[in-house]
Write a protein that holds these residues in place. Sequence first.
Motif, PDB file in Angstrom:
ATOM      1  N   LEU A  59     -41.044 -27.942  25.091  1.00  0.00           N
ATOM      2  CA  LEU A  59     -39.876 -28.610  25.667  1.00  0.00           C
ATOM      3  C   LEU A  59     -38.890 -29.074  24.598  1.00  0.00           C
ATOM      4  CD1 LEU A  59     -40.939 -30.745  28.776  1.00  0.00           C
ATOM      5  CD2 LEU A  59     -39.240 -28.923  28.677  1.00  0.00           C
ATOM      6  N   PRO A  60     -39.331 -29.831  23.577  1.00  0.00           N
ATOM      7  CA  PRO A  60     -38.349 -30.227  22.556  1.00  0.00           C
ATOM      8  C   PRO A  60     -37.799 -29.063  21.751  1.00  0.00           C
ATOM      9  CG  PRO A  60     -40.564 -30.911  21.918  1.00  0.00           C
ATOM     10  CD  PRO A  60     -40.644 -30.459  23.340  1.00  0.00           C
ATOM     11  N   VAL A  61     -38.653 -28.046  21.467  1.00  0.00           N
ATOM     12  CA  VAL A  61     -38.161 -26.871  20.738  1.00  0.00           C
ATOM     13  C   VAL A  61     -37.126 -26.135  21.567  1.00  0.00           C
ATOM     14  CG1 VAL A  61     -38.808 -24.576  19.901  1.00  0.00           C
ATOM     15  CG2 VAL A  61     -40.170 -26.570  19.262  1.00  0.00           C
ATOM     16  N   LEU A  62     -37.401 -25.987  22.851  1.00  0.00           N
ATOM     17  CA  LEU A  62     -36.455 -25.320  23.743  1.00  0.00           C
ATOM     18  C   LEU A  62     -35.134 -26.082  23.797  1.00  0.00           C
ATOM     19  CD1 LEU A  62     -36.097 -22.996  25.797  1.00  0.00           C
ATOM     20  CD2 LEU A  62     -37.031 -24.518  27.545  1.00  0.00           C
ATOM     21  N   ALA A  63     -35.227 -27.427  23.867  1.00  0.00           N
ATOM     22  CA  ALA A  63     -34.018 -28.240  23.946  1.00  0.00           C
ATOM     23  C   ALA A  63     -33.210 -28.179  22.654  1.00  0.00           C
ATOM     24  CB  ALA A  63     -34.398 -29.688  24.264  1.00  0.00           C
ATOM     25  N   VAL A  64     -33.882 -28.323  21.493  1.00  0.00           N
ATOM     26  CA  VAL A  64     -33.182 -28.391  20.214  1.00  0.00           C
ATOM     27  C   VAL A  64     -32.706 -27.016  19.753  1.00  0.00           C
ATOM     28  CG1 VAL A  64     -33.419 -28.982  17.759  1.00  0.00           C
ATOM     29  CG2 VAL A  64     -34.391 -30.488  19.515  1.00  0.00           C
ATOM     30  N   SER A  65     -33.588 -26.014  19.866  1.00  0.00           N
ATOM     31  CA  SER A  65     -33.285 -24.704  19.285  1.00  0.00           C
ATOM     32  C   SER A  65     -32.466 -23.805  20.206  1.00  0.00           C
ATOM     33  CB  SER A  65     -34.594 -23.988  18.918  1.00  0.00           C
ATOM     34  OG  SER A  65     -35.318 -24.743  17.971  1.00  0.00           O
ATOM     35  N   TRP A 188     -47.033 -20.729  16.341  1.00  0.00           N
ATOM     36  CA  TRP A 188     -47.122 -19.361  15.812  1.00  0.00           C
ATOM     37  C   TRP A 188     -46.553 -18.352  16.809  1.00  0.00           C
ATOM     38  CZ3 TRP A 188     -50.247 -15.155  17.499  1.00  0.00           C
ATOM     39  CH2 TRP A 188     -50.226 -14.062  16.650  1.00  0.00           C
ATOM     40  N   LEU A 189     -46.861 -18.559  18.109  1.00  0.00           N
ATOM     41  CA  LEU A 189     -46.372 -17.627  19.124  1.00  0.00           C
ATOM     42  C   LEU A 189     -44.847 -17.660  19.240  1.00  0.00           C
ATOM     43  CD1 LEU A 189     -49.038 -18.093  21.954  1.00  0.00           C
ATOM     44  CD2 LEU A 189     -48.687 -16.066  20.520  1.00  0.00           C
ATOM     45  N   LEU A 190     -44.237 -18.796  18.846  1.00  0.00           N
ATOM     46  CA  LEU A 190     -42.786 -18.876  18.898  1.00  0.00           C
ATOM     47  C   LEU A 190     -42.122 -17.899  17.929  1.00  0.00           C
ATOM     48  CD1 LEU A 190     -42.252 -22.715  19.288  1.00  0.00           C
ATOM     49  CD2 LEU A 190     -41.531 -20.959  20.909  1.00  0.00           C
ATOM     50  N   HIS A 191     -42.890 -17.393  16.944  1.00  0.00           N
ATOM     51  CA  HIS A 191     -42.351 -16.361  16.053  1.00  0.00           C
ATOM     52  C   HIS A 191     -42.330 -14.999  16.741  1.00  0.00           C
ATOM     53  CE1 HIS A 191     -41.911 -18.639  12.359  1.00  0.00           C
ATOM     54  NE2 HIS A 191     -43.094 -19.189  12.567  1.00  0.00           N
ATOM     55  N   LEU A 192     -43.122 -14.850  17.815  1.00  0.00           N
ATOM     56  CA  LEU A 192     -43.268 -13.555  18.471  1.00  0.00           C
ATOM     57  C   LEU A 192     -42.496 -13.468  19.777  1.00  0.00           C
ATOM     58  CD1 LEU A 192     -47.125 -13.079  17.962  1.00  0.00           C
ATOM     59  CD2 LEU A 192     -45.268 -12.318  16.466  1.00  0.00           C
ATOM     60  N   LEU A 274     -37.170 -30.207  12.767  1.00  0.00           N
ATOM     61  CA  LEU A 274     -36.396 -28.973  12.934  1.00  0.00           C
ATOM     62  C   LEU A 274     -34.995 -29.058  12.331  1.00  0.00           C
ATOM     63  CD1 LEU A 274     -37.372 -28.179  16.639  1.00  0.00           C
ATOM     64  CD2 LEU A 274     -38.407 -27.253  14.558  1.00  0.00           C
ATOM     65  N   ARG A 275     -34.422 -30.266  12.301  1.00  0.00           N
ATOM     66  CA  ARG A 275     -33.032 -30.368  11.855  1.00  0.00           C
ATOM     67  C   ARG A 275     -32.915 -31.060  10.494  1.00  0.00           C
ATOM     68  NH1 ARG A 275     -29.594 -31.910  16.743  1.00  0.00           N
ATOM     69  NH2 ARG A 275     -30.211 -29.786  17.254  1.00  0.00           N
ATOM     70  N   THR A 276     -33.488 -32.255  10.344  1.00  0.00           N
ATOM     71  CA  THR A 276     -33.349 -33.000   9.088  1.00  0.00           C
ATOM     72  C   THR A 276     -34.097 -32.328   7.947  1.00  0.00           C
ATOM     73  OG1 THR A 276     -33.166 -35.059  10.366  1.00  0.00           O
ATOM     74  CG2 THR A 276     -33.606 -35.257   8.008  1.00  0.00           C
ATOM     75  N   LEU A 277     -35.365 -31.954   8.194  1.00  0.00           N
ATOM     76  CA  LEU A 277     -36.175 -31.324   7.147  1.00  0.00           C
ATOM     77  C   LEU A 277     -35.978 -29.813   7.085  1.00  0.00           C
ATOM     78  CD1 LEU A 277     -39.537 -33.287   7.583  1.00  0.00           C
ATOM     79  CD2 LEU A 277     -37.719 -33.695   5.916  1.00  0.00           C
ATOM     80  N   ASP A 280     -39.595 -25.063  10.562  1.00  0.00           N
ATOM     81  CA  ASP A 280     -39.527 -24.269  11.791  1.00  0.00           C
ATOM     82  C   ASP A 280     -40.548 -24.772  12.806  1.00  0.00           C
ATOM     83  OD1 ASP A 280     -42.050 -23.144  11.164  1.00  0.00           O
ATOM     84  OD2 ASP A 280     -41.110 -21.549  10.002  1.00  0.00           O
ATOM     85  N   PRO A 281     -40.502 -24.261  14.062  1.00  0.00           N
ATOM     86  CA  PRO A 281     -41.424 -24.739  15.094  1.00  0.00           C
ATOM     87  C   PRO A 281     -42.898 -24.584  14.732  1.00  0.00           C
ATOM     88  CG  PRO A 281     -39.633 -23.507  16.102  1.00  0.00           C
ATOM     89  CD  PRO A 281     -39.487 -23.338  14.628  1.00  0.00           C
ATOM     90  N   ALA A 282     -43.247 -23.579  13.918  1.00  0.00           N
ATOM     91  CA  ALA A 282     -44.647 -23.415  13.521  1.00  0.00           C
ATOM     92  C   ALA A 282     -45.127 -24.627  12.727  1.00  0.00           C
ATOM     93  CB  ALA A 282     -44.812 -22.133  12.697  1.00  0.00           C
ATOM     94  N   HIS A 283     -44.272 -25.175  11.858  1.00  0.00           N
ATOM     95  CA  HIS A 283     -44.650 -26.372  11.105  1.00  0.00           C
ATOM     96  C   HIS A 283     -44.840 -27.563  12.042  1.00  0.00           C
ATOM     97  CE1 HIS A 283     -42.825 -24.043   7.695  1.00  0.00           C
ATOM     98  NE2 HIS A 283     -43.872 -24.544   7.079  1.00  0.00           N
ATOM     99  N   LEU A 284     -43.979 -27.676  13.056  1.00  0.00           N
ATOM    100  CA  LEU A 284     -44.131 -28.760  14.023  1.00  0.00           C
ATOM    101  C   LEU A 284     -45.473 -28.636  14.744  1.00  0.00           C
ATOM    102  CD1 LEU A 284     -42.900 -31.200  15.487  1.00  0.00           C
ATOM    103  CD2 LEU A 284     -41.809 -29.606  17.072  1.00  0.00           C
TER     104      LEU A 284
END
Length: 462
Positions: A59-65, A188-192, A274-277, A280-284
């Motif tokens: 949800l947050p990745v979808l909203a931010v990215s 990880w799946l967000l890369h695919l 995702l923004r300040t640092l 990518d989503p995999a790190h989150l």
Amino acid sequence: MPGTTRPPSHVPPSQAPADSRPAEAPAVFPDSVRDRNFGLFWAGQTLGQLGVQTGAVLLPVLAVSLLSAGDLEVGVLKAAQSLAFLVVGLPAGAWVDHWLKRGVMIRADLARFAITLAIPLLWYLGILQMWHLWACAALLGIATVFFDVAYQSAVPLLVDSRSVAQANARLEATGQASRLVGPALGGWLLHLVLAPVLFIGQAAGYLASAACLWGVRDREQPKAPCVRGRLWPEIREGLAYVVRHRLIKHIVAATAIMNFFSTIVFTLMPVLVLRTLGLDPAHLGMAYSAGAVGGLLAAAATPYLARRIGEGTVLPISTALTGTAMAGFPLSVLAPGPLPAFAVLAGSMFALTAGVLVYNILQVSLRQRICPPGLLGRANASIRFLVWGVVPPAALLAGVLGERLGTVPALWIGVAGSVAAALPLVFSPLARMRVLPDGPEEDGPEQEVSEEGRSQQAARRP
């Protein structure tokens, strides 16, 4: 605490003082924790949690990215997820006390399955907007309130009273294992694949949970339906029990403070990462998984810590650890590069989740043991209303603070308040109790108990 959130031997109320009980726990799990019904319940929650945690970052990745949400919009999203605790939290407890708990959980799972599937469908049709996420988050929150109130009232129906804490420890351990694998897998799946597609996996987790619950058989019997005129008196009864109980009121105060300020931290964490640092989503996802490692170890270590330090004494210590560990989030901006920043985030998540799990296992176990059976659903709902009802305003405040002061200063405000959450426990009887009470207290709390609660409590006395 956000993201956090579950977790809990009964002797007669005429027992000797709790501190005279042997401190050693049984060496093995009683048979009631090993039977088919609990095993199926356990398997369903494990599969459900795996699906939920795989989608934890979505949800947050979808909203931010994907939708370019700012701090305030992310705050509104977080508020929408928890708004149900304010809107339906209290009546849900009164209703669930009159409904079969397993049926409530099945219906809630099926509702969450359908709502979650709506997100990839809207994206596929090309019409997904931020307000759709807010609406889906709010509806998911309503279904989750009913599921969670029933869930915490269902465990004592599946195992005997001496096995409640051990059953909760097993559920928490596998929940943490899911949190270990799920967020990292999701990241990880967000890369695919794109984020909306991964919501299908989360929906599958809800469906798997419902299927397993369908096969469970418990000993709960149907109760008389809730009479409309009795709804609010029953709600007041649950609230009065919680705010007057000599131990539970301190737990509620500490948890509410922690949830308010930690919500500020966790609402802004995706923006920080995702923004300040610039990670990518995999790190989150991997940061959440590092937290799950701490939680998994803490779930296993809780019985030892309770014996060595004291069941009550551990509560303020674990709360202080949780708040202090959050300082790693704003400190991560001082790291010399992306990898050191991620290491600081992961270490902070490890420590704070360990503190949360120790705290939750002990305090939920205490509540489930000392609350009269006829009040358990309403007490759980009242507690959730008080400790999660602070989340929507905290999430909105996080968005405002992030917009006005900046993400990092807002995080420091959340950290300071989270550390202060230990104070209600430090100045409570819990801090001096090596062994917590093991059953409904006869004289301890000032309380109002229904006729049903009094009769059930009396039936348990010798």
